[in-house]
Every structure is written in C-alpha cells, then in structure tokens.
Design a protein around this motif. Sequence first.
Motif, PDB file in Angstrom:
ATOM      1  N   ASP A 108      13.772  -3.109 -35.239  1.00  0.00           N
ATOM      2  CA  ASP A 108      13.153  -2.738 -34.289  1.00  0.00           C
ATOM      3  C   ASP A 108      12.952  -1.529 -34.605  1.00  0.00           C
ATOM      4  O   ASP A 108      12.426  -0.787 -34.402  1.00  0.00           O
ATOM      5  N   CYS A 153       1.701   3.508 -34.439  1.00  0.00           N
ATOM      6  CA  CYS A 153       0.958   2.931 -33.760  1.00  0.00           C
ATOM      7  C   CYS A 153       1.304   3.943 -32.372  1.00  0.00           C
ATOM      8  O   CYS A 153       1.970   4.143 -32.155  1.00  0.00           O
ATOM      9  N   LEU A 184       4.665   4.888 -30.979  1.00  0.00           N
ATOM     10  CA  LEU A 184       5.336   3.461 -30.785  1.00  0.00           C
ATOM     11  C   LEU A 184       5.481   3.478 -32.423  1.00  0.00           C
ATOM     12  O   LEU A 184       5.228   2.942 -33.399  1.00  0.00           O
ATOM     13  N   ASP A 185       6.938   3.976 -32.948  1.00  0.00           N
ATOM     14  CA  ASP A 185       7.529   3.284 -33.935  1.00  0.00           C
ATOM     15  C   ASP A 185       8.466   2.763 -33.872  1.00  0.00           C
ATOM     16  O   ASP A 185       9.765   3.386 -34.872  1.00  0.00           O
ATOM     17  N   GLY A 200      10.811  -0.331 -31.632  1.00  0.00           N
ATOM     18  CA  GLY A 200      10.728  -1.889 -30.807  1.00  0.00           C
ATOM     19  C   GLY A 200      10.318  -2.946 -31.317  1.00  0.00           C
ATOM     20  O   GLY A 200      10.995  -3.276 -32.471  1.00  0.00           O
ATOM     21  N   GLU A 208       4.546  -6.681 -29.813  1.00  0.00           N
ATOM     22  CA  GLU A 208       4.079  -5.887 -28.482  1.00  0.00           C
ATOM     23  C   GLU A 208       3.945  -4.471 -29.446  1.00  0.00           C
ATOM     24  O   GLU A 208       3.082  -4.081 -28.339  1.00  0.00           O
ATOM     25  N   ALA A 209       3.683  -3.816 -29.811  1.00  0.00           N
ATOM     26  CA  ALA A 209       3.439  -2.387 -29.750  1.00  0.00           C
ATOM     27  C   ALA A 209       1.781  -2.217 -30.740  1.00  0.00           C
ATOM     28  O   ALA A 209       1.368  -1.855 -30.167  1.00  0.00           O
ATOM     29  N   SER A 260      -1.396  -1.537 -28.595  1.00  0.00           N
ATOM     30  CA  SER A 260      -2.665  -0.403 -29.513  1.00  0.00           C
ATOM     31  C   SER A 260      -3.462  -1.076 -29.889  1.00  0.00           C
ATOM     32  O   SER A 260      -4.972   0.211 -29.289  1.00  0.00           O
ATOM     33  N   ILE A 320       5.554  -2.044 -21.825  1.00  0.00           N
ATOM     34  CA  ILE A 320       6.692  -1.847 -22.721  1.00  0.00           C
ATOM     35  C   ILE A 320       7.820  -0.514 -21.629  1.00  0.00           C
ATOM     36  O   ILE A 320       7.583   0.222 -21.470  1.00  0.00           O
TER      37      ILE A 320
END
Length: 757
Positions: A166, A177, A190-191, A193, A197-198, A202, A214
Amino acid sequence: MNTFYKIRLTDLFFGLILCSGLIVHGQNTFVQKDSLKKGIKVGLVLSGGGAKGFAHIGALKVIEDVGIRIDYIGGTSMGAIVGALYASGYTANQLDSIFKAIDFGALIQDGLPRSAKTFYEKEDAERYVLTLPFKHFKIAFPSSISKGQNVYNLLFRLTNHVRDIDDFGKLPIPFFCVATDVETGEQVILDHGYLPEAIAASGAFPSLFEPVQIGDRLLIDGGVVNNYPLDEVKAMGADVIIGIDVQDRLLNKDELKSATDVLLQISNLQAGSSMKDKISRTDIYIKPDIEAFNVVSFSQGDAIIKNGIIAAELKQDQLDELASRQNANLKKSAIPKNSDTIRIDRVKVEGIKNYTRQYVTGKLKFKAPNSITYKKFNEGLNNLAATNSFKSIKYKMEEDTIGQHILKMKLRENPDDMFLRMGIHYDDLYKSGALINVTKKRFITDNDVASFDLILGDNVRYKMQYYIDRGFGFSFGINSDYNQFTQSLDFDVFQSRPPFNLPNPGNINKLDIDYSDLTNQIYFQTLFKQVFSIGFGLEHKRLRISTETFSIDNSLTFFEDSDFYSFYGFLKFDSLDDKYFPTKGVLFEGEFHNYFSSSDFNNVFENFSIGKARLMTSFKLFPKLAMTLSTEGGFRIDGSEIGGLDFLLGGYGNHFVNNITPFYGYDYLEISGDSYVKALFNFDYEFMNKNHFNFSGNFSNTADGLFESNNWINSPEFTGYALGYGLETFIGPVEIKYTWSPETGNSTWFFNLGFWF
C-alpha cells in the motif's frame, strides 16, 4: 582567499589524488567507477494521452534494450496505467502483449457480456433504445459514458501480485500518479493506498469515466492539473529525468470538432503554459509523433507503439551515454506464474443501505470459501454491474491475521432509482410500435424493481413486471402482459378444427382474425447449479379470438373468449453472446402448464396440460461465419376440443404470445396442431462490421396427436428456407428476409426494424 575558491581548490586537489590512484591501481578503478555509476538515479515521467500512451511502451522497449535502470516513475492518466504496471514488475514486452490482447472498445464502454445478465436484465437490455434517469418528473442525464468497471477489473488482475503493497514507494520501482480533486481543482499525488484504485482515479477522464472516490475526495483525471509530473519525480530523488510526452498540441478553432476535442483542449491549455519550461528541464525528452492519432485510437496500437520506438531511437546516443554512466542492474519481471485463480475465503460488503448482502452475493454467483478462476470472478462482477444498482464497484483482496483471503467490496449505490425508457419497432405481425417505459427500483422494498411498458401504434399493448431479487434464495415476481394483433388466415384452418368447425358459405377464402391475450402471473424462481433459472407459479390467461369477416347476426364471431387458470413451471439457461446474431453459447428454455380451470366459452373444457422446450447452440465455423442449430417441440395432453392454445407456426420474429412459433416459408399462424417438432439451422456471415448475410432452413412435423405415433420422426411435412440481410443499429436490428417453401411453392418477404417487444 575567498572561502568558495578554497573549497574548489580542495576539491581539485583531492580529485587529482583520486585520479592518480585510479591510474596506479587499475583493478580499483572499476570498483570506484561502478560505485559512481550506481549512484545515478533515473526518473521516468509519463504523460497522459489516452490511446496515444501506447507510445510509452515502444519507448520503454528501447530504454530497456540499451540497459537503463529506471529508479522512479511518475505518471498521469494513461501514463499512470503504463507506469504502474511497469513499476509493479512487468517488462515492456509483456506490456506490449497485454495491451494488444485487450478489446479497448468493450473495456471503455463497460460492455458487459450478455451472459452476465439475468433473464429479466437481458429483456431490459434488448428492448429499449434509450434509458434516462428520471427524478421528480424531470429527466436527468448520466454523468459519464462509462463507470470504468471493466478497466478496474483488468487493473485488479494485472496488479494482484502486489496487492499487499500500500506504499507505492515499496513497489519494485517506486511510483506515484497524479489525480485531480474535482471539488477543489487541487492536484492530488497518489503514492499510497490501493494501486488499482489510484490508477483508475488518475485516468478518470471527465465525461468518459465516473469520478473515483478515495477517502473523502472525489477524483478525476490528473491531466486536468498536471499531465507531465516532472518536479514530483525530481523530488523523489531522481538525478536524471527521462520524459515521454504524448500530449496533443493545441488545436485551432477549425480543428475543435467534438466535445472530447474541447475537453482535451482545456486540459492542454493548462499544461501548455508550463510545458516549455518542463521540456527544458527534462534531460532526455522523447516526443513520439502522434499527430495522426487521437485519444481513442486503440485499434491502431501497433502503429502508436512503433512510433514510440522511433522517437526513442532518435535519442539513442543520449540513452546509450546514460546507460554507460549508470551500469544498471536491469529489472526483471516480478510477475508470478500460474496466477489464473484467486482464493476467496470470505466476502465483506461495505456501502449498502438499500440492498442486502444476500442480493450482492447472489449476483456474484460464487460462494466462499473457494478458489475460483479469474474468468469466474469477472463473471460474478459483471453480474453485479449488470444490475445497474451501483454507481461504482470497487474491491480489493486482504489477508487477515489467520491467513484467510478476504474479498473486501466497497460499493456506491446508484442514487438513480427511477428511469424513463423508450424504444421503436416495426414488424409484419404487430406492425408499428412506440414503446414508453417507466422503471422504479426499490418500489416497495429493498432489492425490488417495478416496470411498466406501454406500446402505442397499430396494436396497443402493455407489459407490467414486479420482481423481488433474492439472489440464491427464492425470488418473487408478478407479471401482467396484454397482447393483440390482426392476421389474415385461410378459412380452412377454422373449418375443421375444434372448437371452431365453421361452415364455409362458399365465398370466403380468408378470415381476418383479431387475436388478444391478457396473461397475469405470480411466480417464484431461484438459481439451480448457479446457472439455471428454475421456477413455478400460478397463471391466469384471458384469450379472445374473433373475426368480423364471418358474421352471424351482424355481430363478431368469437372462436374463443375464455379465462384459463394453470399451475406452471419453467427451467431456463441462456449463455448466448447475442440475441439476434449469436456466435457462441447455448440457450435452453422449457415450461409446462397444467390448466385446471376455465370460464369455458365453448363448453368443452377438461383438465389439460401443455409442455414445450427449445435447445439452441451457436458457434463459429470461421472468424466471420457463425452457425446456429436449434431443435424444439411441444405437446398437449388431453383437451382435444380446446384449439385456442394450439401450436401455430409461421412467420419470423420474437416475443410471440402463447404457442405461436416462427417458421420460414409460411405466413404467420399458417401451420397448426396440438403437437409439433421443429429443427433449424442458420449460417450468419458478418461480411462487414455489424452487417450480416444469413441463410436459414427449418423443418417441422406439426399435427394433432403427433406423438401418439411415430409420425414425428418421419420426413418433415413442412420445410422452409430464408435468405436475409441484417444490420445492427442503436435502435436494434434491421432485417429483411426472403423466405420460401418447396411444398407450396410460395414465397414471403419479412421485414422488421428495431428491438422486439
């Protein structure tokens, strides 16, 4: 002396000592040199650009070939998808193979296979041209073309080997992203999670894909705020930046021809003001020639990848020089083998208020604990998505403290629970029809749906349905269906058949028959072996058959005007990929009615039963040529004087009432009997996309008491053939067929337009 110069002279002094040591100690030269090379950190920046992002793969092939190790990756939109997969362990060649095998058209449009839908949902999808949310007597419009469900399902599978990571900095290559907070317009990095989903967030291009939630943020495509995240990659610790840019140039006013063009232009305006500076700060800037392509040119993936290779090869000298400085440990694929199955010990469902857990798990059609294939897993997700009950279906796999694999589903219910639907149709039996439908979900209770069709035109009809879906449990339904039409028939059909037995005055060859049927049903059904739909119920039928052609006392002549009551059961299975032009799959449907009571207009009623079944299979002989084989039959037990529910063969079409059955070579209702068998073959050649030529033949024995002897296995008494052309359109199929029968020498044309209802 100035402190700065003292420092520089000191550096120079130690540099000379180091150089002299390297000259004297040749073996140590490589040790020191390797140490310096390994210290160079290379960052990769991948811009967004839709299908043009295929060029990233081509450029990565060249980067790999020259031996450069990528240490950090930052991407936006399509750059995020390619970057995340590369960061998770895939090689450029593997990405090439994966992307070429994907049907991006079906992927983006959330094209769900027909097999994913229940029988109720199949009818919905194959009846209406247009579906619009309907609230407070106002029509709403969907916020996007696609929910992005198929994209998410694919990303889940492709990244399942890193599902426990994660923190994206701990991927084989550290990654992030960019997304955009749609409420504030802020950039969101988003680095960490859940990786699928990330990436989905994006790439959630406005109007094409639904925003992705999110936490408390609603996120869309990162290209809106930062389509080339150079500074963010530098901040990760990169010494050298390689940038692959597949963004469009700004278009002039004459080139802005669509809503997509305008949206892209807005995004590019934001990027354009900063790109000149970013390009100057990119150490190796790769700009593929993508002028001839657009964001949805997925069918031209090979050409786009090739252009990525060409663009990277133009920077060959710079790439070679970087590789010689870096002495990279080349990345190897980190993708595990034999990953065709997934273990699910428990299913945890979050986010449901108006639907039950039983409803969700029933749609998934797999039970935990179990190990299932990804194919079966995706089929279950498709089943759930096909209900249109959820705005988004997100999920991930987690492992608990005792090693159980938990499928954690996070659902967002669709707030739209009322829909206005429309359709149009023409055929040679019902003539013209315009369909207006109102559908209401959660009409009385959770998991239910109520639907009402009103068909206006030459023959006014209606269909009302109410259904409570309980998944694996027994579901409950109520149907009410009214049908009517007028058809011209030969007089001799009525001259000798009970209960009609009409005397012919000698001057009548044809009768115009008015046929109407009102059917009301209450039933229960459930899933058998997770694929068959099996059920039973109680039916009321009001059947009226009359004519004005043959009149007694200047009034209508009624052949039948009775109410019938029956218990009935049914069994259905349908895996055909298309209702009108199938190329694979199997269909089975069978039902049995026991008629126990009647108002008995003709005073001939006795308890009787009718059973019928049909089995059909379709398969491809060649890529564009499919064959369909079908066999069916029906019979009546007792009730020999009751002719109103006989099997009537002839014509072409779907959604016929009672025991009316299509048969090439004859007009509607031209063949009759209380029992029949029928076989059919059809060759369908799709000579152009959505354009079909077909050739069909059907054969039947139809008579009273057919199965009381061996006549049903004799050479067919009735045969017919058809040549046809069909076109798939957004309003449904447009078909024209020329049919003929060798027995009669007669030929008949049939034409229909639109979905049948």
